[in-house]
Design a protein around this motif. Structure first.
Motif, PDB file in Angstrom:
ATOM      1  N   GLN A 108       0.856  -1.182   0.000  1.00 51.66           N
ATOM      2  CA  GLN A 108       0.000   0.000   0.000  1.00 51.66           C
ATOM      3  C   GLN A 108       0.896   1.237   0.000  1.00 51.66           C
ATOM      4  OE1 GLN A 108      -2.373   0.785   3.526  1.00 51.66           O
ATOM      5  NE2 GLN A 108      -0.873  -0.151   4.889  1.00 51.66           N
ATOM      6  N   ILE A 109       0.362   2.333  -0.483  1.00 50.02           N
ATOM      7  CA  ILE A 109       1.125   3.581  -0.517  1.00 50.02           C
ATOM      8  C   ILE A 109       1.198   4.140   0.896  1.00 50.02           C
ATOM      9  CG2 ILE A 109       1.206   5.930  -1.461  1.00 50.02           C
ATOM     10  CD1 ILE A 109      -0.323   4.852  -3.896  1.00 50.02           C
ATOM     11  N   THR A 110       2.417   4.467   1.336  1.00 53.70           N
ATOM     12  CA  THR A 110       2.629   4.865   2.733  1.00 53.70           C
ATOM     13  C   THR A 110       3.142   6.300   2.880  1.00 53.70           C
ATOM     14  OG1 THR A 110       4.895   3.976   2.690  1.00 53.70           O
ATOM     15  CG2 THR A 110       3.125   2.485   3.415  1.00 53.70           C
ATOM     16  N   LYS A 111       3.284   7.016   1.766  1.00 51.85           N
ATOM     17  CA  LYS A 111       3.866   8.359   1.832  1.00 51.85           C
ATOM     18  C   LYS A 111       2.777   9.429   1.786  1.00 51.85           C
ATOM     19  CE  LYS A 111       8.373   7.110  -0.088  1.00 51.85           C
ATOM     20  NZ  LYS A 111       9.373   7.370  -1.138  1.00 51.85           N
ATOM     21  N   TYR A 112       2.976  10.457   2.618  1.00 51.91           N
ATOM     22  CA  TYR A 112       2.016  11.549   2.760  1.00 51.91           C
ATOM     23  C   TYR A 112       2.731  12.896   2.750  1.00 51.91           C
ATOM     24  CZ  TYR A 112      -1.541   8.192   4.342  1.00 51.91           C
ATOM     25  OH  TYR A 112      -2.441   7.155   4.411  1.00 51.91           O
ATOM     26  N   LYS A 113       1.925  13.946   2.513  1.00 55.30           N
ATOM     27  CA  LYS A 113       2.413  15.329   2.553  1.00 55.30           C
ATOM     28  C   LYS A 113       1.506  16.127   3.493  1.00 55.30           C
ATOM     29  CE  LYS A 113       5.106  18.561   0.505  1.00 55.30           C
ATOM     30  NZ  LYS A 113       6.555  18.473   0.274  1.00 55.30           N
ATOM     31  N   LEU A 114       2.110  16.908   4.372  1.00 57.79           N
ATOM     32  CA  LEU A 114       1.328  17.740   5.289  1.00 57.79           C
ATOM     33  C   LEU A 114       0.588  18.819   4.517  1.00 57.79           C
ATOM     34  CD1 LEU A 114       0.769  18.346   8.360  1.00 57.79           C
ATOM     35  CD2 LEU A 114       2.569  20.077   8.159  1.00 57.79           C
ATOM     36  N   LYS A 115      -0.732  18.914   4.772  1.00 58.79           N
ATOM     37  CA  LYS A 115      -1.557  19.893   4.060  1.00 58.79           C
ATOM     38  C   LYS A 115      -2.359  20.795   4.990  1.00 58.79           C
ATOM     39  CE  LYS A 115      -0.485  18.720  -0.151  1.00 58.79           C
ATOM     40  NZ  LYS A 115       0.168  19.674  -1.079  1.00 58.79           N
ATOM     41  N   ASN A 159      -3.113  24.426   3.475  1.00 56.44           N
ATOM     42  CA  ASN A 159      -2.353  24.437   2.227  1.00 56.44           C
ATOM     43  C   ASN A 159      -3.300  24.323   1.044  1.00 56.44           C
ATOM     44  OD1 ASN A 159      -0.773  22.550   0.018  1.00 56.44           O
ATOM     45  ND2 ASN A 159       0.546  24.079   0.962  1.00 56.44           N
ATOM     46  N   ASP A 160      -3.202  25.259   0.104  1.00 54.15           N
ATOM     47  CA  ASP A 160      -4.004  25.202  -1.118  1.00 54.15           C
ATOM     48  C   ASP A 160      -3.463  24.089  -1.997  1.00 54.15           C
ATOM     49  OD1 ASP A 160      -4.820  25.752  -3.917  1.00 54.15           O
ATOM     50  OD2 ASP A 160      -5.720  27.565  -3.063  1.00 54.15           O
ATOM     51  N   ARG A 161      -4.293  23.081  -2.261  1.00 57.66           N
ATOM     52  CA  ARG A 161      -3.824  21.902  -3.000  1.00 57.66           C
ATOM     53  C   ARG A 161      -3.415  22.225  -4.432  1.00 57.66           C
ATOM     54  NH1 ARG A 161      -5.763  20.786   2.160  1.00 57.66           N
ATOM     55  NH2 ARG A 161      -5.836  18.560   2.570  1.00 57.66           N
ATOM     56  N   LYS A 162      -3.882  23.327  -4.997  1.00 56.74           N
ATOM     57  CA  LYS A 162      -3.536  23.667  -6.379  1.00 56.74           C
ATOM     58  C   LYS A 162      -2.312  24.571  -6.459  1.00 56.74           C
ATOM     59  CE  LYS A 162      -7.634  22.897  -9.153  1.00 56.74           C
ATOM     60  NZ  LYS A 162      -8.508  23.454 -10.204  1.00 56.74           N
ATOM     61  N   THR A 163      -2.272  25.618  -5.635  1.00 53.85           N
ATOM     62  CA  THR A 163      -1.172  26.578  -5.715  1.00 53.85           C
ATOM     63  C   THR A 163       0.009  26.203  -4.831  1.00 53.85           C
ATOM     64  OG1 THR A 163      -2.000  27.978  -3.911  1.00 53.85           O
ATOM     65  CG2 THR A 163      -2.870  28.387  -6.133  1.00 53.85           C
ATOM     66  N   GLY A 164      -0.253  25.374  -3.814  1.00 50.14           N
ATOM     67  CA  GLY A 164       0.798  25.007  -2.881  1.00 50.14           C
ATOM     68  C   GLY A 164       1.052  26.053  -1.810  1.00 50.14           C
ATOM     69  N   LYS A 165       0.323  27.165  -1.848  1.00 43.43           N
ATOM     70  CA  LYS A 165       0.515  28.228  -0.862  1.00 43.43           C
ATOM     71  C   LYS A 165      -0.181  27.887   0.455  1.00 43.43           C
ATOM     72  CE  LYS A 165       1.001  32.113  -4.094  1.00 43.43           C
ATOM     73  NZ  LYS A 165       0.455  33.427  -4.512  1.00 43.43           N
ATOM     74  N   TRP A 166       0.433  28.346   1.540  1.00 45.66           N
ATOM     75  CA  TRP A 166      -0.147  28.167   2.868  1.00 45.66           C
ATOM     76  C   TRP A 166      -0.885  29.437   3.275  1.00 45.66           C
ATOM     77  CZ3 TRP A 166      -0.359  23.954   6.089  1.00 45.66           C
ATOM     78  CH2 TRP A 166       0.417  22.845   5.724  1.00 45.66           C
ATOM     79  N   ARG A 167      -2.012  29.248   3.960  1.00 50.71           N
ATOM     80  CA  ARG A 167      -2.776  30.371   4.471  1.00 50.71           C
ATOM     81  C   ARG A 167      -3.098  30.149   5.941  1.00 50.71           C
ATOM     82  NH1 ARG A 167      -4.753  29.886  -0.856  1.00 50.71           N
ATOM     83  NH2 ARG A 167      -4.373  31.780  -2.061  1.00 50.71           N
ATOM     84  N   CYS A 168      -3.087  31.249   6.682  1.00 48.41           N
ATOM     85  CA  CYS A 168      -3.483  31.233   8.088  1.00 48.41           C
ATOM     86  C   CYS A 168      -4.923  31.703   8.175  1.00 48.41           C
ATOM     87  CB  CYS A 168      -2.567  32.134   8.902  1.00 48.41           C
ATOM     88  SG  CYS A 168      -3.080  32.322  10.624  1.00 48.41           S
ATOM     89  N   GLY A 222       0.560  22.870  17.464  1.00 49.83           N
ATOM     90  CA  GLY A 222      -0.273  22.043  16.594  1.00 49.83           C
ATOM     91  C   GLY A 222      -1.080  21.029  17.382  1.00 49.83           C
ATOM     92  N   TYR A 223      -2.305  20.798  16.935  1.00 42.63           N
ATOM     93  CA  TYR A 223      -3.210  19.857  17.614  1.00 42.63           C
ATOM     94  C   TYR A 223      -3.702  18.777  16.652  1.00 42.63           C
ATOM     95  CZ  TYR A 223      -7.284  18.310  20.394  1.00 42.63           C
ATOM     96  OH  TYR A 223      -8.211  17.573  21.082  1.00 42.63           O
ATOM     97  N   LEU A 224      -4.302  19.158  15.535  1.00 40.94           N
ATOM     98  CA  LEU A 224      -4.734  18.211  14.511  1.00 40.94           C
ATOM     99  C   LEU A 224      -3.897  18.420  13.255  1.00 40.94           C
ATOM    100  CD1 LEU A 224      -7.360  18.363  16.395  1.00 40.94           C
ATOM    101  CD2 LEU A 224      -8.598  17.591  14.374  1.00 40.94           C
ATOM    102  N   LEU A 225      -3.367  17.326  12.720  1.00 36.29           N
ATOM    103  CA  LEU A 225      -2.549  17.369  11.509  1.00 36.29           C
ATOM    104  C   LEU A 225      -3.312  16.717  10.364  1.00 36.29           C
ATOM    105  CD1 LEU A 225       0.833  16.138  13.058  1.00 36.29           C
ATOM    106  CD2 LEU A 225      -0.129  18.449  13.097  1.00 36.29           C
ATOM    107  N   PHE A 226      -3.312  17.353   9.204  1.00 32.94           N
ATOM    108  CA  PHE A 226      -4.014  16.834   8.037  1.00 32.94           C
ATOM    109  C   PHE A 226      -2.987  16.492   6.960  1.00 32.94           C
ATOM    110  CE2 PHE A 226      -7.109  19.038  10.463  1.00 32.94           C
ATOM    111  CZ  PHE A 226      -8.342  18.466  10.170  1.00 32.94           C
ATOM    112  N   TYR A 227      -2.911  15.201   6.629  1.00 33.20           N
ATOM    113  CA  TYR A 227      -1.964  14.721   5.622  1.00 33.20           C
ATOM    114  C   TYR A 227      -2.723  14.154   4.420  1.00 33.20           C
ATOM    115  CZ  TYR A 227       2.139  14.900   8.750  1.00 33.20           C
ATOM    116  OH  TYR A 227       3.172  15.303   9.557  1.00 33.20           O
ATOM    117  N   ASP A 228      -2.231  14.461   3.211  1.00 28.76           N
ATOM    118  CA  ASP A 228      -2.750  13.863   1.976  1.00 28.76           C
ATOM    119  C   ASP A 228      -1.777  12.796   1.511  1.00 28.76           C
ATOM    120  OD1 ASP A 228      -4.583  15.893   2.187  1.00 28.76           O
ATOM    121  OD2 ASP A 228      -4.263  16.686   0.165  1.00 28.76           O
ATOM    122  N   ARG A 229      -2.304  11.613   1.189  1.00 32.45           N
ATOM    123  CA  ARG A 229      -1.450  10.584   0.595  1.00 32.45           C
ATOM    124  C   ARG A 229      -0.977  11.070  -0.769  1.00 32.45           C
ATOM    125  NH1 ARG A 229      -4.407   5.065   0.667  1.00 32.45           N
ATOM    126  NH2 ARG A 229      -5.059   5.778  -1.404  1.00 32.45           N
TER     127      ARG A 229
END
Length: 300
Positions: A218-225, A244-253, A281-288
């Motif tokens: 199974q795919i095991t690699k993720y990126k923090l989003k 993190n904007d999935r299209k532009t890659g920019k981070w927003r607060c 940090g409390y909750l982390l959201f990762y995209d495979r």
């Protein structure tokens, strides 16, 4: 509306997940909560950066106890996320939502001096990671088995006797969208008090869970989003979201109705936390890494 930062920060994270956003905006059922969530997300998509009120959604919210939301009462962002996932399962279908967020943990028992092995899988939609006593992700994820020996031996039903075993938990099936909850809050039953762990804790931007899962192929690699941040005490505080904007890659607060750009390095620095700082940090959201942003909703 009051102290709804827990709601705002969570909705902003879920809005940023492309297939979920598309499914919600294209919802055509009759559930009133889902209708209000659809309307909110459609307005957010078309807002061009302007803030959108959540008032109509808050009025339709019902908790697990069936009670209406009191917008002047702070709630936990993790608990709210779980309730939101339950509502999404009811509105969009359990198969679809589980296909996005559901993984498994596997409890395993192995004989020390005997040929014995048993395992039991449990599903999760948010993965809880204990961080007390650890300074980084690798330390917290390290598998430390419990040894059941001596007076604490494990009873084997098949052999009808007690044997020495080691018991441990590993990650099983991995979801496309992984939500990790850093267990910063604990409850002291002796003094009847909830406490927060503010110790700095580092986690990776690029995550590989290969060494922590017992399920191969199974795919095991993720990126923090995304990161939901908490500042304050265990009794009261404030939530914001780094998204993190999935299209532009920019981070927003995203701080309630205020949205500003933020550098990735600053996201990590703030989310790791600092000594004697209550913001972390409390909750982390990762995209495979096999997920895609190619989900354009049709707004009717």
């Amino acid at each position: 509306l009051g102290v709804t930062c827990f709601l705002n920060s969570t909705l902003q994270q879920f809005f940023a997940i492309p297939p979920l956003r598309k499914a919600i905006i294209e919802y055509n059922g009759t559930d009133e909560f889902m209708i209000q969530l659809r309307n909110l997300y459609a307005k957010m998509l078309l807002s061009n950066g302007r803030s959108v009120t959540t008032e109509s959604l808050v009025k339709e919210w019902r908790g697990w106890d069936g009670e209406k939301m009191n917008p002047h009462e702070q709630q936990d962002a993790c608990e709210f996320s779980l309730m939101l996932i339950d509502k999404l399962e009811a509105g969009l279908g359990k198969e679809f939502v589980n296909g996005l967020f559901s993984g498994t943990t596997v409890d395993q028992i192995e004989g020390i001096n005997e040929d014995y092995h048993s395992s039991c899988s449990q599903p999760f939609t948010t993965y809880n990671l204990p961080i007390a006593g650890y300074s980084n992700f690798e330390q917290a994820m390290k598998i430390n088995p419990d040894f059941l020996t001596g007076d604490n031996k494990y009873y084997d039903d098949e052999q009808k006797r007690k044997i020495d075993v080691k018991k441990y938990q590993s990650v099983g099936k991995l979801p496309p969208y992984l939500i990790i909850v850093l267990s910063r809050f604990s409850y002291n039953y002796y003094i009847g008090e909830r406490k927060k762990i503010d110790d700095p804790f580092e986690f990776p931007l690029d995550l590989d869970l290969a060494e922590y899962t017992c399920v191969k192929d199974q795919i095991t690699k993720y990126k923090l989003k995304g990161v939901i941040m908490h500042s304050g005490t265990a009794m009261f505080g404030h939530y914001i979201s780094y998204v993190n904007d999935r299209k532009t890659g920019k981070w927003r607060c995203c701080n309630d109705s205020y949205v500003t750009d933020i550098e990735e390095a600053k996201v990590l620095e703030n989310a790791y936390g600092k000594d004697k700082s209550s913001m972390n940090g409390y909750l982390l959201f990762y995209d495979r890494i096999d997920t895609t942003s190619d989900y354009e909703p049709q707004i009717s």
